[in-house]
Design a protein around this motif. Structure first.
Motif, PDB file in Angstrom:
ATOM      1  N   LEU A 160       0.829  -1.197   0.000  1.00 19.38           N
ATOM      2  CA  LEU A 160       0.000   0.000   0.000  1.00 19.38           C
ATOM      3  C   LEU A 160       0.867   1.252   0.000  1.00 19.38           C
ATOM      4  CD1 LEU A 160      -2.484  -1.001   2.862  1.00 19.38           C
ATOM      5  CD2 LEU A 160      -2.897  -1.150   0.406  1.00 19.38           C
ATOM      6  N   GLU A 161       0.445   2.242  -0.760  1.00 21.34           N
ATOM      7  CA  GLU A 161       1.025   3.577  -0.681  1.00 21.34           C
ATOM      8  C   GLU A 161       0.088   4.382   0.210  1.00 21.34           C
ATOM      9  OE1 GLU A 161       1.689   7.319  -3.640  1.00 21.34           O
ATOM     10  OE2 GLU A 161       2.220   5.341  -4.408  1.00 21.34           O
ATOM     11  N   VAL A 162       0.634   4.926   1.302  1.00 21.05           N
ATOM     12  CA  VAL A 162      -0.175   5.609   2.310  1.00 21.05           C
ATOM     13  C   VAL A 162      -0.014   7.117   2.168  1.00 21.05           C
ATOM     14  CG1 VAL A 162      -0.668   5.802   4.774  1.00 21.05           C
ATOM     15  CG2 VAL A 162       0.207   3.636   3.854  1.00 21.05           C
ATOM     16  N   ASP A 163      -1.125   7.842   2.100  1.00 22.12           N
ATOM     17  CA  ASP A 163      -1.114   9.297   1.947  1.00 22.12           C
ATOM     18  C   ASP A 163      -1.285   9.999   3.293  1.00 22.12           C
ATOM     19  OD1 ASP A 163      -0.945   9.015  -0.817  1.00 22.12           O
ATOM     20  OD2 ASP A 163      -3.106   9.205  -1.108  1.00 22.12           O
ATOM     21  N   GLY A 164      -0.756  11.214   3.370  1.00 20.46           N
ATOM     22  CA  GLY A 164      -1.018  12.085   4.497  1.00 20.46           C
ATOM     23  C   GLY A 164      -0.301  11.754   5.788  1.00 20.46           C
ATOM     24  N   VAL A 165       0.705  10.904   5.739  1.00 20.17           N
ATOM     25  CA  VAL A 165       1.445  10.559   6.946  1.00 20.17           C
ATOM     26  C   VAL A 165       2.443  11.674   7.232  1.00 20.17           C
ATOM     27  CG1 VAL A 165       3.057   8.924   7.971  1.00 20.17           C
ATOM     28  CG2 VAL A 165       1.185   8.097   6.542  1.00 20.17           C
ATOM     29  N   SER A 196       0.031  -4.501  12.398  1.00 23.72           N
ATOM     30  CA  SER A 196      -1.244  -4.732  13.085  1.00 23.72           C
ATOM     31  C   SER A 196      -2.241  -3.591  12.963  1.00 23.72           C
ATOM     32  CB  SER A 196      -1.035  -5.042  14.577  1.00 23.72           C
ATOM     33  OG  SER A 196      -1.121  -6.414  14.771  1.00 23.72           O
ATOM     34  N   GLU A 197      -1.930  -2.530  12.215  1.00 24.03           N
ATOM     35  CA  GLU A 197      -2.909  -1.461  12.018  1.00 24.03           C
ATOM     36  C   GLU A 197      -4.090  -2.001  11.212  1.00 24.03           C
ATOM     37  OE1 GLU A 197       0.951   0.600  12.677  1.00 24.03           O
ATOM     38  OE2 GLU A 197       0.325  -1.053  11.414  1.00 24.03           O
ATOM     39  N   PRO A 198      -5.317  -1.601  11.579  1.00 24.47           N
ATOM     40  CA  PRO A 198      -6.487  -2.049  10.831  1.00 24.47           C
ATOM     41  C   PRO A 198      -6.556  -1.394   9.453  1.00 24.47           C
ATOM     42  CG  PRO A 198      -7.139  -0.546  12.581  1.00 24.47           C
ATOM     43  CD  PRO A 198      -5.670  -0.775  12.729  1.00 24.47           C
ATOM     44  N   ILE A 199      -6.990  -2.175   8.486  1.00 27.24           N
ATOM     45  CA  ILE A 199      -7.230  -1.699   7.122  1.00 27.24           C
ATOM     46  C   ILE A 199      -8.742  -1.764   6.922  1.00 27.24           C
ATOM     47  CG2 ILE A 199      -6.746  -2.032   4.677  1.00 27.24           C
ATOM     48  CD1 ILE A 199      -4.185  -1.606   6.240  1.00 27.24           C
ATOM     49  N   VAL A 242      -5.505   2.855   9.606  1.00 30.81           N
ATOM     50  CA  VAL A 242      -5.561   3.670  10.811  1.00 30.81           C
ATOM     51  C   VAL A 242      -4.218   3.573  11.522  1.00 30.81           C
ATOM     52  CG1 VAL A 242      -6.753   4.095  12.980  1.00 30.81           C
ATOM     53  CG2 VAL A 242      -8.039   3.286  10.995  1.00 30.81           C
ATOM     54  N   ILE A 243      -3.485   4.706  11.543  1.00 31.90           N
ATOM     55  CA  ILE A 243      -2.170   4.765  12.175  1.00 31.90           C
ATOM     56  C   ILE A 243      -2.260   5.706  13.368  1.00 31.90           C
ATOM     57  CG2 ILE A 243       0.269   5.346  11.869  1.00 31.90           C
ATOM     58  CD1 ILE A 243      -0.134   4.799   8.850  1.00 31.90           C
ATOM     59  N   LEU A 244      -1.965   5.192  14.549  1.00 29.09           N
ATOM     60  CA  LEU A 244      -2.055   5.956  15.796  1.00 29.09           C
ATOM     61  C   LEU A 244      -3.410   6.647  15.940  1.00 29.09           C
ATOM     62  CD1 LEU A 244       1.516   7.533  15.957  1.00 29.09           C
ATOM     63  CD2 LEU A 244       0.675   5.501  17.142  1.00 29.09           C
ATOM     64  N   GLY A 245      -4.467   5.917  15.579  1.00 33.81           N
ATOM     65  CA  GLY A 245      -5.824   6.419  15.735  1.00 33.81           C
ATOM     66  C   GLY A 245      -6.305   7.346  14.635  1.00 33.81           C
ATOM     67  N   GLN A 246      -5.444   7.655  13.673  1.00 32.57           N
ATOM     68  CA  GLN A 246      -5.809   8.553  12.579  1.00 32.57           C
ATOM     69  C   GLN A 246      -5.964   7.779  11.271  1.00 32.57           C
ATOM     70  OE1 GLN A 246      -6.415  11.901  12.982  1.00 32.57           O
ATOM     71  NE2 GLN A 246      -6.196  11.395  15.143  1.00 32.57           N
ATOM     72  N   PRO A 247      -7.094   7.937  10.577  1.00 29.29           N
ATOM     73  CA  PRO A 247      -7.254   7.260   9.291  1.00 29.29           C
ATOM     74  C   PRO A 247      -6.450   7.967   8.197  1.00 29.29           C
ATOM     75  CG  PRO A 247      -9.196   8.571   9.786  1.00 29.29           C
ATOM     76  CD  PRO A 247      -8.287   8.686  10.973  1.00 29.29           C
TER      77      PRO A 247
END
Length: 107
Positions: A24-29, A37-40, A82-87
């Motif tokens: 996955l390419e993750v935006d906005g990090v 273990s982060e939920p997708i 969801v990374i550290l509670g932020q989608p």
């Protein structure tokens, strides 16, 4: 040829895959990448979990590896991680990105 577990392996293969491995390419990090273990999610439904992630210095992108339900594994499919509670918006990419000529490092 026959071997121990052959029948179970063939039955599992016939039933189809429950999970598929994707990049996955993750935006906005801005401050933390996926660690595992982060939920997708897609449309509010849990469709998988990240296995690991990090910043790709050669590509300049936040990347995550994940196991998702096969119907969501097509390149270009959008979802949320969801990374550290932020989608964050995430997109399945076709191959693991790399820079074989090291052009990014030389620019």
């Amino acid at each position: 040829p026959d071997f121990i577990g052959r029948a179970g392996l063939l039955a599992r293969k016939e039933a189809g895959l429950k999970w598929q491995f994707v990049t996955l390419e993750v935006d906005g990090v801005t401050d933390a990448d996926a660690r595992g273990s982060e939920p997708i999610q897609r449309d509010g439904e849990l469709i998988g979990r990240a296995t690991s992630g990090g910043y790709g210095w050669r590509t300049g992108k936040s990347l995550a590896l994940a196991m998702v339900a096969p119907q969501h594994a097509t390149p270009g499919t959008e979802m949320e991680i969801v990374i550290l509670g932020q989608p964050h918006r995430a997109v399945v990419i076709a191959d693991s990105p790399f820079d074989p000529e090291n052009n990014a490092l030389r620019s």
